[in-house]
Design an enzyme around this catalytic site. Structure first.
Site, PDB file in Angstrom:
ATOM      1  N   ASP A  37     -44.404 -20.324  16.305  1.00 20.46           N
ATOM      2  CA  ASP A  37     -43.977 -19.217  17.170  1.00 20.46           C
ATOM      3  C   ASP A  37     -42.526 -18.890  16.858  1.00 20.46           C
ATOM      4  OD1 ASP A  37     -45.411 -18.134  20.027  1.00 20.46           O
ATOM      5  OD2 ASP A  37     -43.290 -17.620  19.738  1.00 20.46           O
ATOM      6  N   ILE A  38     -42.182 -17.618  17.031  1.00 22.05           N
ATOM      7  CA  ILE A  38     -40.793 -17.204  16.813  1.00 22.05           C
ATOM      8  C   ILE A  38     -39.888 -17.839  17.866  1.00 22.05           C
ATOM      9  CG2 ILE A  38     -40.918 -15.052  18.174  1.00 22.05           C
ATOM     10  CD1 ILE A  38     -39.344 -14.450  15.052  1.00 22.05           C
ATOM     11  N   TYR A 157     -49.008   0.543  18.055  1.00 24.06           N
ATOM     12  CA  TYR A 157     -49.782  -0.709  18.183  1.00 24.06           C
ATOM     13  C   TYR A 157     -51.250  -0.531  17.784  1.00 24.06           C
ATOM     14  CZ  TYR A 157     -51.836  -4.667  20.872  1.00 24.06           C
ATOM     15  OH  TYR A 157     -52.553  -5.770  21.291  1.00 24.06           O
ATOM     16  N   THR A 192     -52.632 -12.900  30.379  1.00 27.75           N
ATOM     17  CA  THR A 192     -51.600 -13.827  29.901  1.00 27.75           C
ATOM     18  C   THR A 192     -50.338 -13.575  30.730  1.00 27.75           C
ATOM     19  OG1 THR A 192     -50.943 -12.203  28.257  1.00 27.75           O
ATOM     20  CG2 THR A 192     -52.509 -13.856  27.554  1.00 27.75           C
TER      21      THR A 192
HETATM   22  N1  LIG Z   1     -53.351 -10.201  26.505  1.00 27.06           N
HETATM   23  C1  LIG Z   1     -54.081  -9.130  26.303  1.00 27.06           C
HETATM   24  O1  LIG Z   1     -54.547  -8.449  27.248  1.00 27.06           O
HETATM   25  C2  LIG Z   1     -54.427  -8.703  24.915  1.00 27.06           C
HETATM   26  C3  LIG Z   1     -55.323  -7.658  24.746  1.00 27.06           C
HETATM   27  C4  LIG Z   1     -55.651  -7.256  23.462  1.00 27.06           C
HETATM   28  C5  LIG Z   1     -55.107  -7.909  22.368  1.00 27.06           C
HETATM   29  N2  LIG Z   1     -54.224  -8.922  22.564  1.00 27.06           N
HETATM   30  C6  LIG Z   1     -53.684  -9.575  21.361  1.00 27.06           C
HETATM   31  O2  LIG Z   1     -53.755 -10.975  21.535  1.00 27.06           O
HETATM   32  C7  LIG Z   1     -52.703 -11.615  20.826  1.00 27.06           C
HETATM   33  C8  LIG Z   1     -51.946 -12.543  21.756  1.00 27.06           C
HETATM   34  O3  LIG Z   1     -51.500 -11.793  22.866  1.00 27.06           O
HETATM   35  P1  LIG Z   1     -50.900 -12.456  24.168  1.00 27.06           P
HETATM   36  O4  LIG Z   1     -51.252 -11.583  25.294  1.00 27.06           O
HETATM   37  O5  LIG Z   1     -51.216 -13.908  24.213  1.00 27.06           O
HETATM   38  O6  LIG Z   1     -49.332 -12.211  23.863  1.00 27.06           O
HETATM   39  P2  LIG Z   1     -48.057 -13.137  24.061  1.00 27.06           P
HETATM   40  O7  LIG Z   1     -46.896 -12.247  23.988  1.00 27.06           O
HETATM   41  O8  LIG Z   1     -48.212 -14.025  25.235  1.00 27.06           O
HETATM   42  O9  LIG Z   1     -48.124 -14.072  22.752  1.00 27.06           O
HETATM   43  C9  LIG Z   1     -47.703 -13.619  21.505  1.00 27.06           C
HETATM   44  C10 LIG Z   1     -46.890 -14.733  20.871  1.00 27.06           C
HETATM   45  O10 LIG Z   1     -46.472 -14.282  19.578  1.00 27.06           O
HETATM   46  C11 LIG Z   1     -45.127 -14.700  19.391  1.00 27.06           C
HETATM   47  N3  LIG Z   1     -44.494 -13.841  18.384  1.00 27.06           N
HETATM   48  C12 LIG Z   1     -44.095 -12.548  18.511  1.00 27.06           C
HETATM   49  N4  LIG Z   1     -43.520 -12.123  17.387  1.00 27.06           N
HETATM   50  C13 LIG Z   1     -43.572 -13.162  16.509  1.00 27.06           C
HETATM   51  C14 LIG Z   1     -43.157 -13.352  15.165  1.00 27.06           C
HETATM   52  N5  LIG Z   1     -42.550 -12.364  14.479  1.00 27.06           N
HETATM   53  N6  LIG Z   1     -43.383 -14.541  14.575  1.00 27.06           N
HETATM   54  C15 LIG Z   1     -43.981 -15.541  15.253  1.00 27.06           C
HETATM   55  N7  LIG Z   1     -44.387 -15.443  16.527  1.00 27.06           N
HETATM   56  C16 LIG Z   1     -44.188 -14.259  17.147  1.00 27.06           C
HETATM   57  C17 LIG Z   1     -44.500 -14.558  20.760  1.00 27.06           C
HETATM   58  O11 LIG Z   1     -43.304 -15.291  20.871  1.00 27.06           O
HETATM   59  C18 LIG Z   1     -45.620 -15.055  21.663  1.00 27.06           C
HETATM   60  O12 LIG Z   1     -45.554 -16.448  21.891  1.00 27.06           O
HETATM   61  C19 LIG Z   1     -51.868 -10.478  20.241  1.00 27.06           C
HETATM   62  O13 LIG Z   1     -52.247 -10.232  18.906  1.00 27.06           O
HETATM   63  C20 LIG Z   1     -52.225  -9.288  21.096  1.00 27.06           C
HETATM   64  O14 LIG Z   1     -52.054  -8.061  20.419  1.00 27.06           O
HETATM   65  C21 LIG Z   1     -53.869  -9.333  23.801  1.00 27.06           C
END
Ligand SMILES: NC(=O)c1ccc[n+]([C@@H]2O[C@H](COP(=O)([O-])OP(=O)(O)OC[C@H]3O[C@@H](n4cnc5c(N)ncnc54)[C@H](O)[C@@H]3O)[C@@H](O)[C@H]2O)c1
Length: 252
Positions: A37-38, A157, A192
């Site tokens: 993770d970043i 996005y 989340t």
């Molecule tokens: N939660 C939802 O409703 C939902 C719906 C559709 C799709 N998604 C997809 O699910 C995935 C996870 O989403 P989430 O809701 O858990 O989001 P989140 O923001 O909780 O988790 C994303 C993680 O990615 C990390 N991150 C961001 N940029 C980064 C980088 N450059 N390098 C490394 N790590 C990085 C963040 O620090 C974070 O921990 C994503 O791809 C999102 O597009 C989520």
């Protein structure tokens, strides 16, 4: 799930949310997991908590937009656990300022493509040679229902997630005969921490009314699908984009 115990995988963007839930699930199934993770502290803390429950995992800093960092996390899987069987490329971000086409700047578009499309490209370039050398393996990407729903509130996005679909199909078609499977999961609304803090109660109620299910998604709903695809139970699934969404989008 069949064949998951003893495998090694990477979860990119695994410090929190869907990625963290997936890391927990994979570890519970007996896989060794490198969490990237970043936000390094989130990766380290999630890994520590999983280890405390007996899981095999480490947390490392990953900047998914950097080829060097992607190579490092693959290297960490090899040095710590002796191999790599799957890579869950799940991270996302950079959506601030992503409004409609007339109100989204070029800078926001570029940032979104770097985080939400290029990172998956780089993850694949880093992991594939290792998977090929081992005789096979699995790439699993997190896309979004927003890719196909016609989202009026965001432009960049959904564009990036469609680019990801092209990557899934390319990898599946090109490397399937060499034992590689590539699939994507398109979550619906998953509660989340990141999502919950942006949604008003009214919006949640309206979504609950619209969905043919009793509840919205939880991170574990997606984690289960990832675990299936990483396991040998998912052996004949290749090149697919799976909508895991409680029925909010009904499609073939
Ligand atoms: N939660 C939802 O409703 C939902 C719906 C559709 C799709 N998604 C997809 O699910 C995935 C996870 O989403 P989430 O809701 O858990 O989001 P989140 O923001 O909780 O988790 C994303 C993680 O990615 C990390 N991150 C961001 N940029 C980064 C980088 N450059 N390098 C490394 N790590 C990085 C963040 O620090 C974070 O921990 C994503 O791809 C999102 O597009 C989520």
């Amino acid at each position: 799930m069949r064949g998951l115990a003893g495998k090694t995988g990477i979860v990119a963007g695994g410090g929190r949310g869907i990625g963290a839930a997936t890391a927990w699930r994979l570890a519970a199934e007996g896989a060794a997991v490198v969490i990237g993770d970043i936000v390094e502290e989130w990766a380290i803390e999630t890994a520590r908590a999983i280890r405390e429950e007996g899981g095999k995992t480490i947390g490392v800093r990953l900047d998914g937009t950097s080829a060097v960092s992607q190579a490092d996390i693959v290297g960490a899987a090899l040095s710590e656990f002796g191999g790599l069987d799957f890579y869950h490329s799940n991270l996302a971000g950079g959506t601030e300022g992503d409004i409609d086409i007339l109100n989204c700047s070029e800078e926001v578009l570029d940032r979104s493509f770097a985080i939400n499309a290029k990172s998956h490209f780089l993850a694949t370039q880093a992991a594939l040679p290792v998977l090929l050398e081992r005789g096979g393996g699995t790439m699993i990407y997190t896309s979004s229902g927003a890719a196909i729903s016609g989202n009026p509130l965001q432009v960049a996005y959904p564009m990036t997630k469609n680019a990801l679909h092209a990557l899934v199909r390319h990898v599946a078609r090109k490397f399937g005969k060499q034992g590689i499977r590539a699939n994507g999961i398109c979550p619906g609304v998953v509660m989340t921490e990141a999502v919950a803090q942006h949604l008003t109660d009214e919006y949640v109620s309206s979504m609950l009314e619209a969905i043919p299910h009793r509840r919205l998604g939880q991170p574990d709903d997606i984690a289960g699908a990832v675990a299936f695809l990483a396991s040998d139970d998912g052996e004949w699934v290749n090149g697919q984009l799976w909508h895991v969404n409680g029925g909010s989008l009904l499609r073939d």
